[in-house]
Scaffold this active site. Sequence first.
Site, PDB file in Angstrom:
ATOM      1  N   HIS A  89      59.586  70.060  62.670  1.00 53.44           N
ATOM      2  CA  HIS A  89      58.872  68.978  61.971  1.00 53.44           C
ATOM      3  C   HIS A  89      57.919  68.246  62.926  1.00 53.44           C
ATOM      4  O   HIS A  89      57.602  68.757  64.000  1.00 53.44           O
ATOM      5  CB  HIS A  89      59.867  68.039  61.274  1.00 53.44           C
ATOM      6  N   GLU A 126      64.714  63.090  62.212  1.00 54.03           N
ATOM      7  CA  GLU A 126      64.954  64.408  62.815  1.00 54.03           C
ATOM      8  C   GLU A 126      63.820  64.782  63.760  1.00 54.03           C
ATOM      9  O   GLU A 126      64.055  65.345  64.829  1.00 54.03           O
ATOM     10  CB  GLU A 126      65.096  65.463  61.711  1.00 54.03           C
ATOM     11  N   HIS A 182      66.365  71.798  65.421  1.00 51.39           N
ATOM     12  CA  HIS A 182      66.504  70.999  64.202  1.00 51.39           C
ATOM     13  C   HIS A 182      67.832  70.251  64.208  1.00 51.39           C
ATOM     14  O   HIS A 182      68.714  70.514  65.025  1.00 51.39           O
ATOM     15  CB  HIS A 182      66.479  71.905  62.950  1.00 51.39           C
ATOM     16  N   GLU A 264      70.493  74.246  64.368  1.00 54.61           N
ATOM     17  CA  GLU A 264      70.758  72.983  63.667  1.00 54.61           C
ATOM     18  C   GLU A 264      71.862  72.307  64.474  1.00 54.61           C
ATOM     19  O   GLU A 264      73.022  72.705  64.428  1.00 54.61           O
ATOM     20  CB  GLU A 264      71.216  73.245  62.223  1.00 54.61           C
TER      21      GLU A 264
HETATM   22 ZN    ZN Z   1      64.684  70.588  60.315  1.00 51.99          ZN
END
Ligand code: ZN
Length: 301
Positions: A89, A126, A182, A264
């Site tokens: 992102h 995030e 992430h 993640e």
């Molecule tokens: Zn993400």
Amino acid sequence: MSYTGPQSEPPQPRRSRRGPLVVTLAALLAGGLIGWGVYEVVGDGGPADDGAPATPAARTSPSAAASARADGKAAAPLAGKVVVIDPGHNTGNFRHPAEINRQVDVGNGRKECDTTGTSTNDGYPEARFTLDVAHRLRALLERQGATVRLTHDEKGPDWGPCVDERARIGNEAHADAAISIHADGAPAGDRGFHVILPGTVHAGAADTRPITGPSRELGERVAADFRRVTGEPPSNYIGHGTALDTRTDLGGLNLSTVPKVFVECGNMRDAQDAALLTSGSWRQKAAQGLSEGIVSFLRES
Ligand code: ZN
């Protein structure tokens, strides 16, 4: 540098002989050892929770610098290796809905250019997490001699890049390993980390067949070292306890021609994980775990 502290314990003074001179020497030696121990602990200390990545200057003790000098080039095991780090992102994506909602070709379909990502319930985004871990990871890998490139950084555009561009950056850098960082946005109670591996996709511009094997190798090493260094458990909601998941819907993996995984690191919407993800010292451990996994993969490849 290991986060666990000195590799070996200092020798203990012998207690069998008790002449006055020996006692004096023993006392001096013990004092010296205490000083050494304190120095090593301070030298290995992680950063405070101020969000700032540790700099080599702040973390390098004279003894570590001396051993690095003694090792010379041998202290750069990743010399010649290229690692591309993709901070998931972008902190400015929410200001550019038209740009990030544009559809891009991911080989077996079309997807949004990028997404805003998630945040903790207290509003820690995030995208800030991923960029911070990316900076810490870059510092660690560069100290091993790697050439590191980020897909985006604070000085670039405040949105994107699109997922196809993120993959292209790794491809054009001929990265020996690429990792997209992430943190997840799953329901509270879901917690733990997982690593996402590219599944086989052979459609349109995507052909992951050459990279599924090495990406799995990379992902297994990253998962093992991330778990060991952070103590974070494998996801309890994806991967059946293996900390591994395989996907064919992510443009960043579908379009990669170099070994690549996503991680993640935890679930931002779970209070227990959020407490870790918002801690600078934990993020340093996360970067250390990722670094050790990548180093392990690159030294074997
Ligand atoms: Zn993400």
